[in-house]
Each structure stands twice: as C-alpha cells, then as structure tokens.
Design an enzyme around this catalytic site. Structure first.
Site, PDB file in Angstrom:
ATOM      1  N   PRO A  95       0.830  -1.211   0.000  1.00 57.40           N
ATOM      2  CA  PRO A  95       0.000   0.000   0.000  1.00 57.40           C
ATOM      3  C   PRO A  95       0.867   1.265   0.000  1.00 57.40           C
ATOM      4  CG  PRO A  95      -0.349  -1.295   2.028  1.00 57.40           C
ATOM      5  CD  PRO A  95       0.627  -2.047   1.179  1.00 57.40           C
ATOM      6  N   VAL A  96       0.423   2.254  -0.761  1.00 63.09           N
ATOM      7  CA  VAL A  96       1.209   3.481  -0.930  1.00 63.09           C
ATOM      8  C   VAL A  96       1.045   4.392   0.298  1.00 63.09           C
ATOM      9  CG1 VAL A  96       1.417   5.582  -2.365  1.00 63.09           C
ATOM     10  CG2 VAL A  96       0.999   3.360  -3.432  1.00 63.09           C
ATOM     11  N   GLY A 137       4.063   3.712   5.086  1.00 60.06           N
ATOM     12  CA  GLY A 137       5.271   3.429   5.874  1.00 60.06           C
ATOM     13  C   GLY A 137       5.858   2.060   5.613  1.00 60.06           C
ATOM     14  N   SER A 182       6.861   1.569   0.022  1.00 57.26           N
ATOM     15  CA  SER A 182       6.379   1.367  -1.355  1.00 57.26           C
ATOM     16  C   SER A 182       7.198   2.175  -2.365  1.00 57.26           C
ATOM     17  CB  SER A 182       4.901   1.718  -1.466  1.00 57.26           C
ATOM     18  OG  SER A 182       4.706   3.082  -1.163  1.00 57.26           O
ATOM     19  N   SER A 183       7.589   3.395  -1.995  1.00 52.44           N
ATOM     20  CA  SER A 183       8.326   4.199  -2.982  1.00 52.44           C
ATOM     21  C   SER A 183       9.729   3.642  -3.201  1.00 52.44           C
ATOM     22  CB  SER A 183       8.360   5.678  -2.599  1.00 52.44           C
ATOM     23  OG  SER A 183       8.914   5.852  -1.334  1.00 52.44           O
ATOM     24  N   ALA A 192      10.531   0.470  -2.947  1.00 49.44           N
ATOM     25  CA  ALA A 192      10.406  -0.774  -3.708  1.00 49.44           C
ATOM     26  C   ALA A 192      10.222  -0.486  -5.205  1.00 49.44           C
ATOM     27  CB  ALA A 192       9.250  -1.609  -3.170  1.00 49.44           C
ATOM     28  N   ASP A 229      15.042   2.507   3.653  1.00 51.98           N
ATOM     29  CA  ASP A 229      14.082   1.781   2.813  1.00 51.98           C
ATOM     30  C   ASP A 229      14.744   1.243   1.544  1.00 51.98           C
ATOM     31  OD1 ASP A 229      12.436   2.811   4.734  1.00 51.98           O
ATOM     32  OD2 ASP A 229      10.900   3.517   3.353  1.00 51.98           O
TER      33      ASP A 229
HETATM   34  C1  MEV Z   1       9.790   6.586   8.295  1.00 52.65           C
HETATM   35  O1  MEV Z   1       9.391   5.381   7.640  1.00 52.65           O
HETATM   36  C2  MEV Z   1      10.927   6.322   9.231  1.00 52.65           C
HETATM   37  C3  MEV Z   1      11.513   7.550   9.905  1.00 52.65           C
HETATM   38  O2  MEV Z   1      12.544   7.096  10.781  1.00 52.65           O
HETATM   39  C4  MEV Z   1      12.070   8.526   8.898  1.00 52.65           C
HETATM   40  C5  MEV Z   1      13.317   8.033   8.172  1.00 52.65           C
HETATM   41  O3  MEV Z   1      14.043   7.173   8.689  1.00 52.65           O
HETATM   42  O4  MEV Z   1      13.571   8.573   7.088  1.00 52.65           O
HETATM   43  C6  MEV Z   1      10.477   8.257  10.726  1.00 52.65           C
END
Ligand code: MEV
Length: 302
Positions: free
Chosen positions: A87-88, A91, A94-95, A97, A138
């Site tokens: 899901p976009v 958290g 998704s972006s 990936a 990410d």
């Molecule tokens: C957001 O998914 C995670 C945070 O720690 C921000 C980041 O690490 O860029 C809140």
C-alpha cells in the site's frame, strides 16, 4: 520482457531514532512491487495511477529512475508496467520498492552492469530528489532483503514467525512527523534525547535476540519501543487501537512501524495465532495483511 521485483519493509525497532544516527532494525517483507520492462519506440509508464510518459506528478520515482539511468545507457524508448502489493504512503517502503525494482529492471534490460550496492545508492539519491529528504533505510533494505541493522548495514538472522500488518488507512506524512519530533526535541532536549538513546540501545539489545531467534524478548522490546514512539508524539488513537487489538488476540508483540501518526502497525505472531490477530485487526475496521520476512531483496523474476 524483463520483470524485476523488490520488497517492502517494516521497522522492528528504531524509526525516528535512526534520523538522529541511532541504530534501527528493519525487516524486508514478502509484499513486493513488480516492474515489467520492454523495449519500445517511446517512453511509457503504466501503473494503477494510469499511463503516462515521463511524468514527475504521477510517476515521480520511475521518471527520475529513467532520467538517472540515461547516465549509464541511452534510453530512447521503454515500456514500464508497475504492479504493487505494497500500500502506498503507509510506511511500508512502497516508494523505495518501486524505485529499486525499476532501477534493476532497466539495469537488466540495458545491460548496465550495476551492482546491488550501486542500486541502493542510486535508489536513495532518487528518493531524496523526490521527497526532499529520505534516510537510506528503505532503499537499502529493499535492495538487500533480510533483516538489516541501520546505519551499520549489518545483516542479522531472518525473522521466522508471521508478520501481521495493520493499516489504519490514515495518511501519514513522514516529513511532518519527523519535523514534529525535531521540534519536541528542540523544546525538551533533556527529556527527548534519552528516549531516542533508549530506542537506539534497544536495537543493540535486540540484535542478539534476533540472531538467537528469541521472539519473546524481541516482542517485549518491540512493545517498549511502541510506548516510546507514543511518548515522542507519533502515536495516535487509531494506531493504539490496532496495537492493543493485536496484542490482546495473541500477538507476540505489536508496535507502530514507520513514521506513525497514521499508516501501519506491525505485529509478530506465532503460526497458531495469525488468523486471530488478523481478525482482531479487521474487527476494528482496519486492513490486515499477513506476511513474513523475506531474504529476497531486489531480483530478476523473468
Ligand atoms: C519513516 O518510515 C521512518 C523515519 O525514521 C524517517 C526516516 O528514517 O527517514 C520516521
């Protein structure tokens, strides 16, 4: 046609603290974004958002990926189709990936010879360009898969239990939440800094538990981490409702994952409790997704 895929992720520990250089533990999950690419006369990008040419409004990540890949090869035409299970804006990465899977797909199609480390670095650069700022977490986890300690980039053992995600469906702005924590820290540094330090320390304790498969101890610390995220102001009634629904229905642990404010919670569950935990989350009106840790980072599917 070439298809590449990349996974989403959850934070087991350390979101927000990682922004200040403290350690976090992130876990790639088996919800993937698939990117199909083939040679074409012109550039076409297709997703659930529609079909476009290079378009920074509708397909900013893929547009930036194509622009960046022009540094390694000449791309006159390519058809790109995106399909995602992630899901976009919730958290779950998704972006990252879509960015990582797109880089790898073009890398394969045009034989650019980029290695995993290069892909993770380029992916992070693109996320920063599109979002203004982004941590490398990410894009790194989506590239490498597995369970990763950040910023050390240390691979830990896999998590071998179910991961149940509860999605509030409420939009969460990472930028705003990170800024809020920064403000609170500015106002009360003697109170907030020890909390962030404690979250970072928790990741170091948990590293040992993850490597030994001690889910009970991992769970206790994840629950503490949730309380500390609440304390720094990134919780909320919807998130707490999901966290307690999961814990009260047999989850090993449950906490916010990602920036908070809205978005998702992550719960660990033994196989016998998966359905009960998912049902309890759904009974609150939220979406539940059952997944597992995956060692497969970005990869060529066909
Ligand atoms: C957001 O998914 C995670 C945070 O720690 C921000 C980041 O690490 O860029 C809140």
């Amino acid at each position: 046609m070439i298809t590449c895929s990349a996974p989403g992720k959850v934070y087991l520990f350390g979101e927000h603290a990682v922004v200040y250089g403290y350690s976090a533990i992130c876990c790639a999950i088996d919800l993937r974004t698939r990117v199909h690419v083939e040679h074409s006369d012109s550039i076409m990008i297709e997703s659930s958002l529609g079909m476009t040419r290079l378009d920074l409004e509708i397909h900013p990540y893929v547009t930036k990926v194509i622009e960046k890949m022009q540094e390694f090869t000449e791309i006159r035409g390519v058809k790109i189709k995106i399909e995602s299970e992630i899901p976009v804006g919730s958290g779950l990465g998704s972006s990252a990936a879509v960015t990582i899977a797109s880089i790898q797909a073009l890398n394969e199609l045009f034989s650019c010879n980029l290695k995993s480390e290069d892909i993770a670095i380029i992916g992070h650069e693109i996320e920063k360009q599109v979002q203004g700022s982004a941590s490398p977490t990410d894009t790194y986890v989506s590239t490498m898969g597995g369970v990763v300690m950040i910023p050390e980039r240390k691979k830990l053992n896999s998590i071998d239990c179910a991961i149940v995600i509860g999605n509030t469906g409420k939009f969460s702005s990472t930028k705003k939440l990170v800024a809020n924590v920064g403000e609170l820290r500015g106002e009360f540094p003697n109170i907030i800094d020890p909390i962030l330090t404690s979250i970072g320390d928790m990741s170091h304790n948990a590293e040992i538990f993850v490597n030994h498969g001690d889910y009970s101890s991992i769970g206790k610390l994840m629950n503490v981490n949730h309380g500390l995220l609440d304390a720094i102001g990134v919780g909320g009634a919807e998130l707490s409702e999901l966290v307690y629904a999961a814990r009260n229905s047999g989850a090993i642990s449950a906490k916010i994952t990602g920036a908070g404010g809205g978005g998702c919670i992550v719960a660990l569950a033994n196989d016998t409790d998966i359905e009960n935990v998912a049902k309890a989350i759904r009974n609150t009106g939220a979406e539940a997704m059952i997944t597992r840790n995956t060692d497969k980072g970005v990869r060529l599917e066909s």
